[in-house]
Scaffold this active site. Sequence first.
Site, PDB file in Angstrom:
ATOM      1  N   ASP A  20       0.697  -1.110   0.162  1.00 45.36           N
ATOM      2  CA  ASP A  20       0.204   0.053   0.160  1.00 45.36           C
ATOM      3  C   ASP A  20       0.810   1.449  -0.136  1.00 45.36           C
ATOM      4  OD1 ASP A  20      -1.248  -1.977   1.926  1.00 45.36           O
ATOM      5  OD2 ASP A  20      -2.664  -1.621   0.265  1.00 45.36           O
ATOM      6  N   GLU A 277       1.798  -6.196  -5.463  1.00 43.41           N
ATOM      7  CA  GLU A 277       1.475  -5.172  -6.628  1.00 43.41           C
ATOM      8  C   GLU A 277       2.542  -4.653  -7.029  1.00 43.41           C
ATOM      9  OE1 GLU A 277      -2.642  -3.975  -6.458  1.00 43.41           O
ATOM     10  OE2 GLU A 277      -1.560  -2.092  -7.336  1.00 43.41           O
TER      11      GLU A 277
HETATM   12  O1  TRH Z   1       5.021  -5.997  -0.032  1.00 38.84           O
HETATM   13  P1  TRH Z   1       3.791  -6.430  -0.075  1.00 38.84           P
HETATM   14  O2  TRH Z   1       3.262  -7.697   0.194  1.00 38.84           O
HETATM   15  O3  TRH Z   1       2.506  -5.708  -0.410  1.00 38.84           O
HETATM   16  C1  TRH Z   1       0.963  -5.950  -0.261  1.00 38.84           C
HETATM   17  C2  TRH Z   1       0.598  -5.957  -2.169  1.00 38.84           C
HETATM   18  O4  TRH Z   1       1.077  -4.366  -2.250  1.00 38.84           O
HETATM   19  C3  TRH Z   1      -0.412  -6.252  -2.316  1.00 38.84           C
HETATM   20  O5  TRH Z   1      -1.296  -5.810  -3.550  1.00 38.84           O
HETATM   21  C4  TRH Z   1      -1.518  -5.552  -1.321  1.00 38.84           C
HETATM   22  O6  TRH Z   1      -2.676  -5.420  -0.697  1.00 38.84           O
HETATM   23  C5  TRH Z   1      -1.409  -5.323   0.256  1.00 38.84           C
HETATM   24  O7  TRH Z   1       0.116  -5.485   0.593  1.00 38.84           O
HETATM   25  C6  TRH Z   1      -1.843  -5.114   2.055  1.00 38.84           C
HETATM   26  O8  TRH Z   1       4.066  -6.936  -2.071  1.00 38.84           O
HETATM   27  P2  TRH Z   1       4.806  -5.779  -3.191  1.00 38.84           P
HETATM   28  O9  TRH Z   1       2.805  -4.776  -3.392  1.00 38.84           O
HETATM   29  O10 TRH Z   1       5.097  -5.554  -4.619  1.00 38.84           O
HETATM   30  O11 TRH Z   1       4.792  -4.366  -2.474  1.00 38.84           O
HETATM   31  C7  TRH Z   1       6.135  -4.426  -1.781  1.00 38.84           C
HETATM   32  C8  TRH Z   1       7.186  -3.514  -1.798  1.00 38.84           C
HETATM   33  O12 TRH Z   1       9.015  -3.559  -1.113  1.00 38.84           O
HETATM   34  C9  TRH Z   1       7.716  -3.316  -3.568  1.00 38.84           C
HETATM   35  O13 TRH Z   1       7.349  -1.492  -3.808  1.00 38.84           O
HETATM   36  C10 TRH Z   1       9.422  -3.994  -3.404  1.00 38.84           C
HETATM   37  C11 TRH Z   1       9.322  -3.243  -2.543  1.00 38.84           C
HETATM   38  N1  TRH Z   1      11.224  -4.112  -2.503  1.00 38.84           N
HETATM   39  C12 TRH Z   1      12.073  -3.128  -1.741  1.00 38.84           C
HETATM   40  O14 TRH Z   1      11.810  -1.740  -1.945  1.00 38.84           O
HETATM   41  N2  TRH Z   1      13.776  -4.058  -1.997  1.00 38.84           N
HETATM   42  C13 TRH Z   1      12.929  -4.932  -1.307  1.00 38.84           C
HETATM   43  O15 TRH Z   1      14.589  -5.701  -1.391  1.00 38.84           O
HETATM   44  C14 TRH Z   1      12.211  -5.928  -1.640  1.00 38.84           C
HETATM   45  C15 TRH Z   1      12.210  -7.411  -1.790  1.00 38.84           C
HETATM   46  C16 TRH Z   1      10.517  -5.220  -2.036  1.00 38.84           C
END
Ligand code: TRH
Length: 385
Positions: A20, A277
């Site tokens: 989010d 996402e």
């Molecule tokens: O962390 P998430 O599981 O977030 C989830 C989803 O957004 C989902 O749609 C929502 O309903 C829920 O939260 C509440 O997965 P997501 O969306 O990939 O977000 C992870 C973020 O972390 C993404 O911007 C990538 C970032 N990231 C980094 O910045 N550094 C890292 O080392 C890694 C592994 C990820």
Amino acid sequence: MEGTKPSWDVFCRVVDNYGDAAVCWRLAQDLARDHGTVRLFIDKPVALQALRPEFDATLEAQTVVGVDVRRWDESTAWGVPADILVEGFGCGSPGTYLEVKANAKPGSLWIVLEYLSAESWVADRHGLPSPPPRLPLERYFYFPGFTKKSGGLLREAGYGVRALAFADDPRARERLWGRLGFDAPTGGQTVISVFAYENRAVAPIFDVWAEGDRPVVAAVPNGRVRPGVTEWLGEEGGTDGAVFRRGSLEVRYIPFQSQPDYDELLWACDWNFVRGEDSFVRAQWAARPFVWQPYPQDEGADDVKQDAFLALYAAPLASDEGLALRTLWRGWSGFDPQVLSQLGEVWRLLDSRRDRLERNAREWADRLEKLGDLATNLAEFCRKR
Ligand code: TRH
């Protein structure tokens, strides 16, 4: 609002994980860069700190890369409401804020930004008005997506230039791995990033990689899937910087990086396992073969979301490639536990077709780029209203 650029107030409620905050933060940056002035009200600013270390979660207000970030709680002072309110993921805009906005700027815009989905009903709902019963505000539902009947996906100006610079710089991977505490893999290994939720397919997939005849490096960021990997390894604990070898597989525990640095990991890998996402979108821009574990939802809503996306993404592939990709994604996401025994055969087929999968990934990214980026599309949508 012809001519002058509007002001934006983006509201973000952090449900869990990072997504989010990740999506709302990316949108706020893109709007602030090119489409006006932006305030981001977020209830748990600490979620931003992992994504962008320069954030100080103890501050009530701070400006980071041009975004005025405010902690959102019951004592938040709204000041002058923006021309356009963007409610992240329908998080529920505060009543007191809406009253102030309706009084100060009657008829101004209230955009509800929805979750990303490839399901066909999105095209019917995208951009529809939904007038709030009592308030003189213009409310619309706005959907990210993969077709022209959506707002497209977040993609900041300069992303392509950054990606090309990384690809063209022979030392970029060395710097990336050095930052993570490792040497860059240089022995022809298949390099895989593994960012996921808890997952019963870790053991079968890691077995396939360990027993395979080609060397594999699996980079596991600090997060929810790591305990399952540690269990598979039969090790105790395992901190960032740890490395373990089993057969043809080398497992590297890497730190959670900033969002810009995470893009470099996606560019440096041959395969990316992503989730939720935002990392799902970043893997598509990185144009590498990838596996997506949707955010777990009840009644199979996550299963439906994955199928709808694969129907678009895998459409250009040969039937055996499409079936193998779907089997791998469903096995990894826990939708078809019975296929876990087939993962070896599925992985060998897919990895033997990597050139074709890479071409499909590039063509998919090119197709998405033609939709325009979400922030620009949203600004245009609002300008017309
Ligand atoms: O962390 P998430 O599981 O977030 C989830 C989803 O957004 C989902 O749609 C929502 O309903 C829920 O939260 C509440 O997965 P997501 O969306 O990939 O977000 C992870 C973020 O972390 C993404 O911007 C990538 C970032 N990231 C980094 O910045 N550094 C890292 O080392 C890694 C592994 C990820």
